[in-house]
Design a protein around this motif. Structure first.
Motif, short mmCIF file in Angstrom:
data_model
loop_
_atom_site.label_atom_id
_atom_site.label_comp_id
_atom_site.label_asym_id
_atom_site.label_seq_id
_atom_site.Cartn_x
_atom_site.Cartn_y
_atom_site.Cartn_z
N ALA A 26 0.81 -1.22 0.00
CA ALA A 26 0.00 0.00 0.00
C ALA A 26 0.85 1.27 0.00
CB ALA A 26 -0.93 0.00 1.21
N GLY A 27 2.17 1.13 0.05
CA GLY A 27 3.03 2.31 -0.01
C GLY A 27 3.70 2.70 1.28
N PHE A 28 3.47 1.95 2.36
CA PHE A 28 4.17 2.22 3.62
C PHE A 28 5.63 1.80 3.47
CE2 PHE A 28 -0.21 2.14 4.81
CZ PHE A 28 -0.34 2.79 6.03
N ARG A 29 6.52 2.61 4.06
CA ARG A 29 7.96 2.31 3.96
C ARG A 29 8.55 1.74 5.23
NH1 ARG A 29 11.90 6.41 2.51
NH2 ARG A 29 13.16 4.54 2.32
N TYR A 30 7.83 1.86 6.36
CA TYR A 30 8.33 1.39 7.65
C TYR A 30 7.30 0.49 8.31
CZ TYR A 30 12.22 4.73 7.54
OH TYR A 30 13.37 5.41 7.20
N GLY A 31 7.81 -0.55 8.99
CA GLY A 31 6.97 -1.43 9.79
C GLY A 31 7.48 -1.46 11.22
N TRP A 32 6.64 -1.04 12.15
CA TRP A 32 7.03 -0.94 13.55
C TRP A 32 6.18 -1.87 14.41
CZ3 TRP A 32 11.01 2.45 14.57
CH2 TRP A 32 11.24 3.51 13.68
N THR A 33 6.75 -2.37 15.50
CA THR A 33 5.95 -3.13 16.47
C THR A 33 6.26 -2.65 17.88
OG1 THR A 33 7.56 -4.88 16.93
CG2 THR A 33 6.12 -5.19 15.01
N PHE A 34 5.30 -2.86 18.77
CA PHE A 34 5.57 -2.68 20.20
C PHE A 34 6.66 -3.67 20.62
CE2 PHE A 34 2.08 -0.06 19.98
CZ PHE A 34 1.40 0.21 21.17
N ASP A 35 7.34 -3.38 21.72
CA ASP A 35 8.31 -4.31 22.30
C ASP A 35 8.05 -4.39 23.80
OD1 ASP A 35 10.39 -5.87 23.12
OD2 ASP A 35 11.95 -4.38 22.79
N SER A 36 7.24 -5.35 24.19
CA SER A 36 6.92 -5.56 25.61
C SER A 36 6.69 -7.05 25.77
CB SER A 36 5.67 -4.76 26.00
OG SER A 36 5.52 -4.67 27.39
N CYS A 37 7.75 -7.76 26.17
CA CYS A 37 7.78 -9.22 26.01
C CYS A 37 6.79 -9.96 26.91
CB CYS A 37 9.20 -9.73 26.26
SG CYS A 37 9.85 -9.33 27.90
N VAL A 38 6.27 -9.33 27.96
CA VAL A 38 5.26 -9.98 28.79
C VAL A 38 3.87 -9.82 28.19
CG1 VAL A 38 4.12 -9.93 31.06
CG2 VAL A 38 6.61 -9.76 30.91
N LEU A 39 3.58 -8.63 27.68
CA LEU A 39 2.24 -8.34 27.17
C LEU A 39 2.00 -8.92 25.79
CD1 LEU A 39 1.89 -4.59 28.27
CD2 LEU A 39 0.94 -6.62 29.39
N TRP A 40 3.05 -9.03 24.97
CA TRP A 40 2.89 -9.49 23.60
C TRP A 40 4.00 -10.47 23.23
CZ3 TRP A 40 2.71 -4.07 24.56
CH2 TRP A 40 1.40 -3.56 24.62
N GLN A 41 3.90 -11.03 22.03
CA GLN A 41 4.91 -11.97 21.58
C GLN A 41 6.22 -11.26 21.24
OE1 GLN A 41 2.75 -13.98 18.35
NE2 GLN A 41 2.46 -15.74 19.69
N GLU A 42 7.28 -12.04 21.19
CA GLU A 42 8.63 -11.52 20.98
C GLU A 42 8.75 -10.86 19.60
OE1 GLU A 42 12.33 -10.32 20.68
OE2 GLU A 42 11.36 -10.90 22.56
N PRO A 43 9.00 -9.55 19.56
CA PRO A 43 8.95 -8.83 18.29
C PRO A 43 10.06 -9.19 17.31
CG PRO A 43 9.69 -7.37 20.03
CD PRO A 43 9.25 -8.64 20.69
N PHE A 44 11.28 -9.42 17.80
CA PHE A 44 12.38 -9.61 16.85
C PHE A 44 12.25 -10.91 16.07
CE2 PHE A 44 14.28 -6.35 19.59
CZ PHE A 44 14.74 -5.48 18.62
N VAL A 45 11.63 -11.92 16.66
CA VAL A 45 11.35 -13.14 15.91
C VAL A 45 10.39 -12.81 14.76
CG1 VAL A 45 10.29 -15.43 16.02
CG2 VAL A 45 11.71 -14.62 17.92
N ILE A 46 9.38 -12.01 15.09
CA ILE A 46 8.39 -11.62 14.08
C ILE A 46 9.02 -10.68 13.05
CG2 ILE A 46 6.16 -10.45 13.74
CD1 ILE A 46 5.43 -11.47 16.58
N HIS A 47 9.94 -9.81 13.47
CA HIS A 47 10.62 -8.92 12.54
C HIS A 47 11.33 -9.73 11.44
CE1 HIS A 47 11.01 -5.40 15.64
NE2 HIS A 47 9.77 -5.67 15.30
N SER A 48 11.93 -10.85 11.81
CA SER A 48 12.64 -11.64 10.82
C SER A 48 11.68 -12.15 9.75
CB SER A 48 13.38 -12.81 11.48
OG SER A 48 12.46 -13.78 11.99
N GLN A 49 10.46 -12.50 10.17
CA GLN A 49 9.48 -12.98 9.21
C GLN A 49 8.92 -11.85 8.35
OE1 GLN A 49 8.74 -16.39 8.75
NE2 GLN A 49 10.64 -16.36 9.95
N ILE A 50 8.75 -10.68 8.95
CA ILE A 50 8.31 -9.52 8.17
C ILE A 50 9.34 -9.19 7.09
CG2 ILE A 50 7.81 -7.05 8.25
CD1 ILE A 50 6.82 -7.49 11.15
N LEU A 51 10.59 -9.17 7.47
CA LEU A 51 11.65 -8.86 6.52
C LEU A 51 11.72 -9.90 5.40
CD1 LEU A 51 14.29 -7.70 9.13
CD2 LEU A 51 13.41 -6.28 7.27
N ALA A 52 11.46 -11.15 5.75
CA ALA A 52 11.52 -12.22 4.76
C ALA A 52 10.35 -12.13 3.77
CB ALA A 52 11.51 -13.58 5.45
#
Length: 332
Positions: A26-52
């Motif tokens: 859709a034209g977005f250039r950045y993808g951001w996530t929260f980083d709060s390992c108790v409240l949500w899932q581990e972001p950097f694992v998900i970042h690797s999948q987003i990048l892939a």
């Protein structure tokens, strides 16, 4: 103006990855996530999948902190993602809010934050740095690049952004406060001998496209509560009515009575009933497409380089679609 999408890492992680993939289309250039390992899932694992699953999207946390991850681990994580996917990460970082408070901790001092930013950037870009008296280097890093963008509200934090950070993350879209804070960052950069225009300015706030403004307000009222956590820290540090912090930022939290992080960043958060409609309107982007474009043009005039959409409400996919179809092209 660039656009970013900000998501919580709620399960299933595949849904987060898919929304980021559609955001890039859709034209977005950045993808951001929260980083709060108790409240949500581990972001950097998900970042690797987003990048892939994407081709050009730049990915990072909004925001990480110096407490919940060892600085060398943070640097190595970014450097590894960059080696795999080609320098497509950005480190958003702050003193720490939900990530540290839900386990009984406190936000970091600015001094500690500043040291962590230096160590993370130096290591991730392949340079040797002193870590508590020991010289450390990641010997496998080649041609690494990691922009470090700092989240801030108060005067001392804004000073640090201008003096040290590659970018400034401002988590609200109020025009007056944006102008006030951007000026503080640029002035600090000038005093530090830096080019003020070299600091990337990113405003992050909820956006809700539609004609039912009352419904949109109620879906985004949680954001005033989240910002209120940081404002409460400023009031405790500088006092009520301090000329160090604009009254426009602090006045609305007088009715604040605690905060339950179990509902952090979610519509319907019962801890945000104190947030008035006027604050939601000022801090967020609500209404038809034309209203979004008009406010974004005003933000761009104030020097904002990126608007990052907090997409936590009942119209997540519709917001991505509306921005991709109408808003992003209008701001290109």
């Amino acid at each position: 103006m660039d656009f970013g999408l900000v998501l919580q890492t709620d399960p299933p992680a595949s849904a987060v990855v898919e929304r980021m993939r559609r955001a890039e289309q859709a034209g977005f250039r950045y993808g951001w996530t929260f980083d709060s390992c108790v409240l949500w899932q581990e972001p950097f694992v998900i970042h690797s999948q987003i990048l892939a699953r994407t081709e050009h999207l730049v990915v990072g946390p909004m925001v990480t902190n110096p407490s919940t991850r060892d600085w060398t681990v943070t640097a190595s994580t970014f450097a590894t993602l960059n080696e795999m996917f080609g320098n497509r990460t950005v480190c958003g970082i702050g003193r720490g809010d939900s990530a540290v408070r839900v386990t009984g901790g406190k936000p970091n001092t600015l001094a500690n934050l500043g040291r962590s930013m230096h160590v993370i950037k130096e290591l991730a870009e392949g340079r040797e740095v002193d870590v508590d008296g020991t010289p450390v280097r990641l010997p496998w890093v080649r041609d690494g690049r990691l922009p470090v963008w700092m989240a801030a509200y108060g005067p001392k934090a804004l000073e640090m952004v201008g003096r040290q950070a590659d970018g400034f993350i401002l988590q609200l879209a109020d025009l007056y406060l944006t102008e006030w804070m951007v000026k503080h960052v640029r002035d600090a950069a000038s005093r530090a001998g830096r080019d003020p225009d070299s600091v990337t300015i990113c405003v992050a706030a909820p956006a809700y496209v539609g004609d039912d403004v009352e419904h949109a307000r109620n879906q985004c009222r949680w954001f005033g509560g989240m910002v209120g956590n940081h404002v409460a820290d400023l009031v405790s540090r500088y006092g009520e009515g301090s000329d160090m912090v604009p009254l426009e930022l602090t006045e609305y939290i007088k009715g604040r009575d605690g905060y339950d992080y179990r509902h952090h960043g979610r519509s319907g958060n019962p801890s945000t009933d104190f947030v008035p409609d006027a604050i939601v309107d000022r801090f967020c982007l609500l209404g038809p497409v034309e209203a979004h474009v008009e406010k974004l043009r005003q933000l761009r005039e104030l020097g904002v380089h990126q608007f990052a959409v907090y997409d936590m409400h009942d119209a997540q996919d519709a917001t991505i679609e509306a921005y991709g179809r109408h808003v992003v092209p209008a701001m290109s």
